[in-house]
Design a protein around this motif. Structure first.
Motif, short mmCIF file in Angstrom:
data_model
loop_
_atom_site.label_atom_id
_atom_site.label_comp_id
_atom_site.label_asym_id
_atom_site.label_seq_id
_atom_site.Cartn_x
_atom_site.Cartn_y
_atom_site.Cartn_z
N GLY A 81 0.62 -1.65 0.02
CA GLY A 81 0.05 -0.35 0.00
C GLY A 81 0.61 1.21 0.18
O GLY A 81 1.94 1.38 0.85
N VAL A 82 0.60 2.37 -0.97
CA VAL A 82 1.23 3.44 -1.36
C VAL A 82 0.31 4.32 -0.36
O VAL A 82 -0.75 4.40 -0.68
N SER A 83 0.84 5.35 0.90
CA SER A 83 0.94 6.55 1.72
C SER A 83 1.41 8.05 0.53
O SER A 83 2.33 7.82 0.93
N ILE A 84 0.15 8.85 0.71
CA ILE A 84 1.08 10.41 -0.26
C ILE A 84 0.82 11.15 1.34
O ILE A 84 -0.66 11.79 1.31
N VAL A 85 1.30 11.66 1.76
CA VAL A 85 1.48 12.81 1.90
C VAL A 85 2.17 13.85 2.18
O VAL A 85 3.36 13.84 2.04
N GLU A 86 1.42 14.98 1.35
CA GLU A 86 2.05 16.07 1.42
C GLU A 86 2.00 17.59 2.48
O GLU A 86 1.70 17.86 3.24
N ILE A 87 4.11 17.58 2.93
CA ILE A 87 4.21 18.70 3.44
C ILE A 87 4.34 20.49 3.47
O ILE A 87 5.22 20.47 2.99
N GLY A 88 2.93 20.58 3.47
CA GLY A 88 3.37 22.18 3.04
C GLY A 88 3.06 23.44 4.35
O GLY A 88 3.03 23.08 5.72
N VAL A 89 2.40 24.34 3.46
CA VAL A 89 2.72 25.23 4.81
C VAL A 89 2.30 25.96 5.85
O VAL A 89 2.00 26.08 6.78
N HIS A 90 0.70 24.56 5.74
CA HIS A 90 0.09 24.76 6.63
C HIS A 90 -0.29 23.08 7.02
O HIS A 90 -1.44 22.06 8.09
N GLY A 91 0.73 22.08 7.01
CA GLY A 91 1.03 21.83 7.63
C GLY A 91 1.21 20.27 7.05
O GLY A 91 0.53 20.26 5.49
N PRO A 92 0.48 18.85 7.43
CA PRO A 92 0.93 17.52 6.55
C PRO A 92 -0.48 16.98 6.01
O PRO A 92 -1.54 17.44 6.65
N LEU A 93 -0.73 17.21 5.02
CA LEU A 93 -1.63 16.93 4.27
C LEU A 93 -2.28 15.48 3.27
O LEU A 93 -1.26 15.05 2.76
N LEU A 94 -2.84 14.54 3.82
CA LEU A 94 -3.08 13.57 3.15
C LEU A 94 -3.40 13.31 1.97
O LEU A 94 -4.72 14.25 1.78
N HIS A 95 -2.85 12.35 0.81
CA HIS A 95 -3.52 12.86 -0.15
C HIS A 95 -4.62 11.88 -0.95
O HIS A 95 -4.93 11.57 -1.46
#
Length: 212
Positions: A180-194
């Motif tokens: 399983g692949v899980s993607i988390v973007e670390i942006g200006v508002h913190g971690p966002l689960l894609h």
């Protein structure tokens, strides 16, 4: 451009097929697990990868290798990404553990964040060591796509840590299938689960393998 973390749980092993507890045990991937690794590389190899951080176990290194070969990445092996150490439960089934270590088992099921398998690690122990790897990644790579190849419990705990979910609920809140692949973007508002434990990249035969 932001930083994206691509967490992948290793491919199938004999223990993920049977449901036995496997932490420091070091099985090889099954033929199906090897296929998962190859199909992951085929699906994701064209991304512009920045780095790959990998648990030192055979099953994770073998999972990472096809993509690292395609993308020309050197594996950065980190002990902090190892699976939970199950102590005296290593290699045993849940049924056997429940019979032989019943009180410890019930405590662990109730709150695995603060209770450990007999002689093993608590969830907070895993959170502590794995968070050091995540911090290293964030310190070294402000942007780009970073691969993190790890294990069922460890990835679930890292996701809980990033998303603000109680560590003690990692077994109840997050599903993590083999491959399983899980993607988390670390942006200006913190971690966002894609996406969470996605396996759309696998063919139908491999997607039918659930894996515990």
């Amino acid at each position: 451009m932001s930083l994206k973390l691509y967490f992948i749980r290793h491919g199938e092993t004999t223990y993920s097929k049977t449901g036995g507890y496997c932490g420091i045990l070091d099985p090889e991937l099954t033929p199906e697990g090897l296929e998962m690794a190859e199909q992951f590389a085929q699906a994701y190899g064209s991304l512009n990868w920045t780095a790959a951080y990998v648990s030192p176990m055979k099953r994770t290194i073998t999972t990472a290798k096809p993509l690292c070969d395609v993308a020309g990445l050197e594996m950065r092996v980190r002990d902090g990404l190892k699976e939970i150490y199950y102590g005296k439960w290593e290699g045993e089934t849940p049924e056997t553990v429940n019979s032989n270590y019943h009180d410890d088992y019930v405590r662990w099921l109730t709150d695995p964040g603060w209770n450990s398998p007999t002689g093993g690690e608590k969830g907070i122990d895993i959170a502590r060591r794995s968070s050091q790897v995540i911090q290293e990644i964030q310190d070294n790579h402000q942007t780009g796509n970073v691969l993190v190849v790890s294990h069922k419990a460890t990835i679930r705990i890292m996701l809980c840590n990033l998303l603000g979910i109680d560590i003690g609920r990692y077994r109840d809140r997050i599903m993590m299938l083999v491959g399983g692949v899980s993607i988390v973007e670390i942006g200006v508002h913190g971690p966002l689960l894609h996406c969470l434990s996605d396996r759309c990249y696998l063919d139908e035969k491999l997607r039918s393998l659930k894996g515990t």
